[in-house]
Design a protein around this motif. Structure first.
Motif, PDB file in Angstrom:
ATOM      1  N   VAL A  99     -15.801  79.747  28.354  1.00  0.00           N
ATOM      2  CA  VAL A  99     -14.456  80.273  28.591  1.00  0.00           C
ATOM      3  C   VAL A  99     -14.566  81.564  29.388  1.00  0.00           C
ATOM      4  O   VAL A  99     -15.636  82.160  29.512  1.00  0.00           O
ATOM      5  N   SER A 100     -13.433  82.018  29.902  1.00  0.00           N
ATOM      6  CA  SER A 100     -13.437  83.189  30.778  1.00  0.00           C
ATOM      7  C   SER A 100     -13.932  84.446  30.093  1.00  0.00           C
ATOM      8  O   SER A 100     -14.696  85.224  30.672  1.00  0.00           O
ATOM      9  N   ASP A 101     -13.488  84.681  28.846  1.00  0.00           N
ATOM     10  CA  ASP A 101     -13.852  85.963  28.244  1.00  0.00           C
ATOM     11  C   ASP A 101     -15.291  86.025  27.731  1.00  0.00           C
ATOM     12  O   ASP A 101     -15.717  87.036  27.178  1.00  0.00           O
ATOM     13  N   LYS A 102     -16.047  84.946  27.957  1.00  0.00           N
ATOM     14  CA  LYS A 102     -17.494  85.002  27.726  1.00  0.00           C
ATOM     15  C   LYS A 102     -18.244  85.400  29.005  1.00  0.00           C
ATOM     16  O   LYS A 102     -19.471  85.430  29.034  1.00  0.00           O
ATOM     17  N   GLY A 103     -17.478  85.676  30.065  1.00  0.00           N
ATOM     18  CA  GLY A 103     -18.098  86.104  31.319  1.00  0.00           C
ATOM     19  C   GLY A 103     -18.665  84.967  32.150  1.00  0.00           C
ATOM     20  O   GLY A 103     -19.490  85.198  33.045  1.00  0.00           O
ATOM     21  N   ILE A 104     -18.206  83.753  31.894  1.00  0.00           N
ATOM     22  CA  ILE A 104     -18.767  82.588  32.592  1.00  0.00           C
ATOM     23  C   ILE A 104     -18.412  82.588  34.081  1.00  0.00           C
ATOM     24  O   ILE A 104     -19.226  82.178  34.918  1.00  0.00           O
ATOM     25  N   ASN A 105     -17.207  83.056  34.418  1.00  0.00           N
ATOM     26  CA  ASN A 105     -16.851  83.096  35.842  1.00  0.00           C
ATOM     27  C   ASN A 105     -17.818  83.977  36.623  1.00  0.00           C
ATOM     28  O   ASN A 105     -18.304  83.597  37.694  1.00  0.00           O
ATOM     29  N   GLU A 106     -18.121  85.143  36.072  1.00  0.00           N
ATOM     30  CA  GLU A 106     -19.045  86.062  36.732  1.00  0.00           C
ATOM     31  C   GLU A 106     -20.471  85.519  36.725  1.00  0.00           C
ATOM     32  O   GLU A 106     -21.198  85.640  37.716  1.00  0.00           O
ATOM     33  N   LEU A 107     -20.871  84.918  35.616  1.00  0.00           N
ATOM     34  CA  LEU A 107     -22.234  84.370  35.511  1.00  0.00           C
ATOM     35  C   LEU A 107     -22.457  83.263  36.537  1.00  0.00           C
ATOM     36  O   LEU A 107     -23.475  83.247  37.244  1.00  0.00           O
ATOM     37  N   VAL A 108     -21.525  82.340  36.625  1.00  0.00           N
ATOM     38  CA  VAL A 108     -21.671  81.209  37.548  1.00  0.00           C
ATOM     39  C   VAL A 108     -21.662  81.693  39.002  1.00  0.00           C
ATOM     40  O   VAL A 108     -22.460  81.231  39.834  1.00  0.00           O
ATOM     41  N   LYS A 109     -20.776  82.631  39.301  1.00  0.00           N
ATOM     42  CA  LYS A 109     -20.734  83.192  40.663  1.00  0.00           C
ATOM     43  C   LYS A 109     -22.068  83.851  41.005  1.00  0.00           C
ATOM     44  O   LYS A 109     -22.623  83.648  42.099  1.00  0.00           O
ATOM     45  N   SER A 110     -22.611  84.640  40.063  1.00  0.00           N
ATOM     46  CA  SER A 110     -23.873  85.349  40.288  1.00  0.00           C
ATOM     47  C   SER A 110     -25.030  84.376  40.461  1.00  0.00           C
ATOM     48  O   SER A 110     -25.853  84.525  41.372  1.00  0.00           O
ATOM     49  N   PHE A 111     -25.081  83.387  39.574  1.00  0.00           N
ATOM     50  CA  PHE A 111     -26.190  82.436  39.660  1.00  0.00           C
ATOM     51  C   PHE A 111     -26.108  81.595  40.924  1.00  0.00           C
ATOM     52  O   PHE A 111     -27.137  81.257  41.525  1.00  0.00           O
ATOM     53  N   ASN A 112     -24.905  81.267  41.332  1.00  0.00           N
ATOM     54  CA  ASN A 112     -24.741  80.466  42.542  1.00  0.00           C
ATOM     55  C   ASN A 112     -25.364  81.183  43.747  1.00  0.00           C
ATOM     56  O   ASN A 112     -26.026  80.553  44.590  1.00  0.00           O
ATOM     57  N   GLU A 113     -25.184  82.508  43.804  1.00  0.00           N
ATOM     58  CA  GLU A 113     -25.790  83.287  44.877  1.00  0.00           C
ATOM     59  C   GLU A 113     -27.306  83.379  44.698  1.00  0.00           C
ATOM     60  O   GLU A 113     -28.065  83.259  45.659  1.00  0.00           O
ATOM     61  N   LEU A 114     -27.743  83.585  43.450  1.00  0.00           N
ATOM     62  CA  LEU A 114     -29.174  83.698  43.168  1.00  0.00           C
ATOM     63  C   LEU A 114     -29.914  82.422  43.542  1.00  0.00           C
ATOM     64  O   LEU A 114     -31.023  82.460  44.078  1.00  0.00           O
ATOM     65  N   SER A 115     -29.294  81.278  43.274  1.00  0.00           N
ATOM     66  CA  SER A 115     -29.950  79.993  43.533  1.00  0.00           C
ATOM     67  C   SER A 115     -30.153  79.735  45.023  1.00  0.00           C
ATOM     68  O   SER A 115     -30.974  78.904  45.422  1.00  0.00           O
ATOM     69  N   LYS A 116     -29.404  80.464  45.859  1.00  0.00           N
ATOM     70  CA  LYS A 116     -29.600  80.351  47.311  1.00  0.00           C
ATOM     71  C   LYS A 116     -30.865  81.088  47.744  1.00  0.00           C
ATOM     72  O   LYS A 116     -31.482  80.727  48.743  1.00  0.00           O
ATOM     73  N   ASP A 117     -31.223  82.119  46.964  1.00  0.00           N
ATOM     74  CA  ASP A 117     -32.390  82.944  47.308  1.00  0.00           C
ATOM     75  C   ASP A 117     -33.664  82.491  46.591  1.00  0.00           C
ATOM     76  O   ASP A 117     -34.774  82.742  47.087  1.00  0.00           O
ATOM     77  N   TYR A 118     -33.491  81.858  45.435  1.00  0.00           N
ATOM     78  CA  TYR A 118     -34.648  81.453  44.631  1.00  0.00           C
ATOM     79  C   TYR A 118     -34.518  79.966  44.292  1.00  0.00           C
ATOM     80  O   TYR A 118     -33.719  79.578  43.440  1.00  0.00           O
ATOM     81  N   SER A 119     -35.314  79.178  44.947  1.00  0.00           N
ATOM     82  CA  SER A 119     -35.219  77.725  44.773  1.00  0.00           C
ATOM     83  C   SER A 119     -35.707  77.268  43.409  1.00  0.00           C
ATOM     84  O   SER A 119     -35.444  76.128  43.008  1.00  0.00           O
ATOM     85  N   ASN A 120     -36.411  78.128  42.679  1.00  0.00           N
ATOM     86  CA  ASN A 120     -36.915  77.749  41.349  1.00  0.00           C
ATOM     87  C   ASN A 120     -36.005  78.203  40.217  1.00  0.00           C
ATOM     88  O   ASN A 120     -36.339  78.066  39.038  1.00  0.00           O
ATOM     89  N   ALA A 121     -34.828  78.749  40.542  1.00  0.00           N
ATOM     90  CA  ALA A 121     -33.898  79.220  39.505  1.00  0.00           C
ATOM     91  C   ALA A 121     -33.071  78.070  38.955  1.00  0.00           C
ATOM     92  O   ALA A 121     -32.562  77.234  39.711  1.00  0.00           O
ATOM     93  N   LYS A 122     -32.964  78.024  37.641  1.00  0.00           N
ATOM     94  CA  LYS A 122     -32.092  77.052  36.968  1.00  0.00           C
ATOM     95  C   LYS A 122     -31.245  77.800  35.934  1.00  0.00           C
ATOM     96  O   LYS A 122     -31.661  78.839  35.408  1.00  0.00           O
ATOM     97  N   LEU A 123     -30.067  77.275  35.644  1.00  0.00           N
ATOM     98  CA  LEU A 123     -29.183  77.850  34.626  1.00  0.00           C
ATOM     99  C   LEU A 123     -28.708  76.746  33.692  1.00  0.00           C
ATOM    100  O   LEU A 123     -28.094  75.779  34.144  1.00  0.00           O
ATOM    101  N   ILE A 124     -29.018  76.882  32.411  1.00  0.00           N
ATOM    102  CA  ILE A 124     -28.528  75.941  31.401  1.00  0.00           C
ATOM    103  C   ILE A 124     -27.306  76.544  30.722  1.00  0.00           C
ATOM    104  O   ILE A 124     -27.355  77.677  30.227  1.00  0.00           O
TER     105      ILE A 124
END
Length: 395
Positions: free
Chosen positions: A222-247
């Motif tokens: 849900v939003s107030d768990k910070g998921i919007n920010e987490l997903v946005k951040s990881f989406n950018e990180l995954s462009k720079d690090y091909s070995n990054a995964k998020l469960i």
């Protein structure tokens, strides 16, 4: 009738939550422990989880339908039913958890003449509310505390927030132990219990390979768990690090606090974001991960951060009460500002690129949880509080 053990009558203790999942998971094991000293009764809304509590904890359970939403007609019906139960059962303590159960339980217990009315505060939804909704939630919280005899914020941060907002006189307030409502079973949350075969099978199922760096989030999506920010951040990180995964371990809640449409689209389209739904046992997921990311907007005392730490994971958490008490910045994790996607990105980048930092944080993670938040320590602190109240009854 109260139970008779060794010629002595056991006092009745009633624990109440809004939904049965809270009674089952947030207080897991505690009711069975308290049953050695009191006749414990669990009350919550009906559901399979309430039957599970009956079996798992070995206590009697009763159902009172309660809704997490503001619903005056339904709430009055819940109040009357709970009042009727309390008049019949005559407990010496009613102990409530979660906001809606709190106001209904404290009112019903006051009207029913229950001598000790305890409410544990484990997070305040009003922290994210504004306008008239905030005013209403403030009023409900003040009423809950007024009708309670004892109020237990489960973190020092919540204690300070309640005092600053003048919800109740501080003479009613107390933080038990180092905080937390139930502590953590460090014998259960132990990475050594997860076999290599279990980890290999799960990693294969999720298409995770040994060279991957795995971030994990556990909780409601849900939003107030910070998921919007987490997903946005990881989406950018995954462009720079091909070995990054998020469960992402947890269920979506479309009614109360849905995620942004863009966030849902990224989750669906980014193959390195693995949404696995709610899991009864999260230990295997922790065991194949390298770091917890928990950027929540508000918490009481988050079990997930303690669980991850007990499993030996460092954490990236938001600078809110509970999280910033379990995690010490630079010692067993990294603390970031609330609602700050850039800081989340920067911290994940540090964690994935600096193995020395990651290993240093990891080394302290389990040790700090075991020493401060082991379940037995918390249970004994709560029992000691009950015993003090019981002694007041006999004077």
């Amino acid at each position: 009738m109260n139970q008779i053990i060794s010629g002595k009558s056991k006092q009745k203790l009633i624990r109440i939550t809004t939904v049965p999942l809270s009674l089952k998971t947030l207080l897991k094991g505690q009711s069975r422990f308290m049953s050695s000293y009191y006749e414990v009764i669990g009350i919550s809304s009906a559901g399979k989880e309430l039957s599970d509590v009956n079996l798992d904890e070995g206590i009697r359970v009763l159902s009172v339908e309660m809704t997490r939403k503001i619903s005056p007609a339904k709430d009055l019906k819940s109040l009357y039913k709970l009042y009727s139960i309390l008049k019949k059962e005559k407990p010496f303590i009613v102990h409530s958890h979660t906001p809606k159960a709190g106001i209904i339980s404290m009112l019903a217990a006051k009207f029913a003449g229950v001598p000790f009315r305890l409410h544990t505060v484990a997070g305040l939804p009003l922290m994210e509310a504004t306008g008239n909704k905030r005013k209403l939630l403030n009023l409900v919280e003040k009423l809950t505390y007024r009708f309670a005899t004892n109020v237990y914020p489960n973190s020092k941060g919540l204690y300070d927030f309640i005092v600053e907002n003048k919800f109740v006189d501080k003479t009613k307030l107390k933080v038990l132990g180092n905080g937390s409502s139930n502590g953590i079973n460090t014998n259960y949350f132990d990475a050594n219990l997860i076999s290599s075969e279990q980890k290999t099978l799960l990693a294969k199922h999720l298409n995770i390979i040994p060279t991957d760096f795995v971030f994990i989030f556990v909780g409601r999506l849900v939003s107030d768990k910070g998921i919007n920010e987490l997903v946005k951040s990881f989406n950018e990180l995954s462009k720079d690090y091909s070995n990054a995964k998020l469960i992402l371990v947890g269920s979506f809640e479309e009614e109360l606090d849905p995620l942004d449409v863009n966030t849902l689209q990224i989750i669906n389209e980014n193959s390195r974001i693995l949404s696995v739904g709610f899991q009864q046992d999260v230990r295997s997921y922790f065991a194949i991960s390298d770091c917890l990311v928990f950027p929540s907007y508000r918490e009481g005392f988050p079990n997930v951060v303690m669980q991850a730490g007990a499993m030996g994971l460092p954490s990236i958490v938001s600078d809110i009460n509970g999280c910033n008490e379990i995690i010490e910045d630079g010692i067993n994790g990294i603390i970031v500002p609330v609602k700050n996607a850039q800081s989340i990105y920067d911290s994940m980048k540090r964690m994935i690129s600096d193995s020395e930092l990651k290993n240093s944080l990891k080394e302290k993670s389990r040790e700090m949880i075991v020493s401060r938040y082991d379940q037995k320590v918390i249970w004994d602190a709560i029992l000691d509080e009950y015993k003090k109240l019981e002694n007041l009854c006999t004077k």
